[in-house]
Design a protein around this motif. Sequence first.
Motif, short mmCIF file in Angstrom:
data_model
loop_
_atom_site.label_atom_id
_atom_site.label_comp_id
_atom_site.label_asym_id
_atom_site.label_seq_id
_atom_site.Cartn_x
_atom_site.Cartn_y
_atom_site.Cartn_z
N ARG A 126 -43.21 -7.27 -2.86
CA ARG A 126 -43.37 -7.37 -1.40
C ARG A 126 -42.18 -6.70 -0.72
O ARG A 126 -42.34 -5.91 0.20
N TRP A 127 -40.97 -7.02 -1.16
CA TRP A 127 -39.76 -6.45 -0.57
C TRP A 127 -39.73 -4.93 -0.72
O TRP A 127 -39.38 -4.21 0.23
N ALA A 128 -40.10 -4.42 -1.88
CA ALA A 128 -40.04 -2.98 -2.15
C ALA A 128 -41.30 -2.24 -1.67
O ALA A 128 -41.38 -1.03 -1.84
N LYS A 129 -42.24 -2.99 -1.12
CA LYS A 129 -43.50 -2.41 -0.63
C LYS A 129 -44.22 -1.64 -1.74
O LYS A 129 -44.71 -0.53 -1.54
N LEU A 130 -44.32 -2.28 -2.92
CA LEU A 130 -44.96 -1.66 -4.07
C LEU A 130 -46.41 -2.07 -4.23
O LEU A 130 -47.09 -1.59 -5.12
N GLY A 131 -46.87 -2.97 -3.43
CA GLY A 131 -48.25 -3.45 -3.57
C GLY A 131 -48.33 -4.56 -4.59
O GLY A 131 -47.34 -4.99 -5.16
N GLU A 132 -49.55 -5.00 -4.84
CA GLU A 132 -49.76 -6.17 -5.68
C GLU A 132 -49.90 -5.86 -7.17
O GLU A 132 -49.76 -6.74 -7.99
N GLU A 143 -42.61 -17.83 -15.75
CA GLU A 143 -42.98 -18.23 -14.39
C GLU A 143 -41.99 -17.66 -13.39
O GLU A 143 -42.37 -17.17 -12.32
N ASP A 144 -40.70 -17.70 -13.74
CA ASP A 144 -39.67 -17.14 -12.86
C ASP A 144 -39.86 -15.63 -12.71
O ASP A 144 -39.75 -15.09 -11.60
N LEU A 145 -40.14 -14.95 -13.82
CA LEU A 145 -40.33 -13.50 -13.75
C LEU A 145 -41.54 -13.14 -12.91
O LEU A 145 -41.50 -12.21 -12.10
N ASP A 146 -42.63 -13.88 -13.06
CA ASP A 146 -43.83 -13.62 -12.26
C ASP A 146 -43.55 -13.81 -10.77
O ASP A 146 -43.92 -12.97 -9.95
N ALA A 147 -42.87 -14.90 -10.42
CA ALA A 147 -42.54 -15.16 -9.02
C ALA A 147 -41.60 -14.09 -8.47
O ALA A 147 -41.78 -13.60 -7.35
N PHE A 148 -40.60 -13.71 -9.27
CA PHE A 148 -39.67 -12.67 -8.84
C PHE A 148 -40.37 -11.34 -8.68
O PHE A 148 -40.14 -10.61 -7.71
N ASP A 149 -41.26 -11.01 -9.62
CA ASP A 149 -42.01 -9.76 -9.56
C ASP A 149 -42.80 -9.69 -8.25
O ASP A 149 -42.77 -8.67 -7.56
N LYS A 150 -43.49 -10.76 -7.91
CA LYS A 150 -44.28 -10.77 -6.67
C LYS A 150 -43.39 -10.61 -5.44
O LYS A 150 -43.71 -9.83 -4.53
N ALA A 151 -42.29 -11.34 -5.41
CA ALA A 151 -41.37 -11.25 -4.26
C ALA A 151 -40.74 -9.86 -4.18
O ALA A 151 -40.64 -9.28 -3.09
N PHE A 152 -40.34 -9.31 -5.31
CA PHE A 152 -39.72 -7.99 -5.32
C PHE A 152 -40.69 -6.92 -4.86
O PHE A 152 -40.35 -6.03 -4.09
#
Length: 110
Positions: free
Chosen positions: A98-104, A87-96
Amino acid sequence: MQAKKECWERARRDGADRRVNELLSAAYLLVSEAYVLYGEAEGELKKYGLLLGETKHLLAAVERTMNRYFDQFKGVVAPAERGHYFEDLDAFDKAFRRWAKLGEQSAMDS
C-alpha cells in the motif's frame, strides 16, 4: 566460557536480549520482504525472457548470510517471544505494498 555466560546473563537482566531480538527480527522481516519482491519481479522478467542471473545469485548469498546471522541469535530469545513470522510477513507485505503503491498482487499468494 564463564565470562560469555555472564555477559549473556547481564544482557538478559538489562533487557538487551529483547532489543537485539526486536532489531534482528525487523531486519529479517525487511530482508524477507525484499526477497518476496525480487521473486515477483523475477517472475515478470522471465515472462519476457529476461534473466537476472548474477543479481539472483547475489540475493541468494545475502539470504543465506542473513539466515546464518539470525540463527546465531535464536538461542537468546524464548520460542514464545519470537512471534509469528509468516503472519507478520504477510501483514508487512500488505502494508508495504500500500505504501509503495505496488497493488495487491503478491508473490506470497502464488
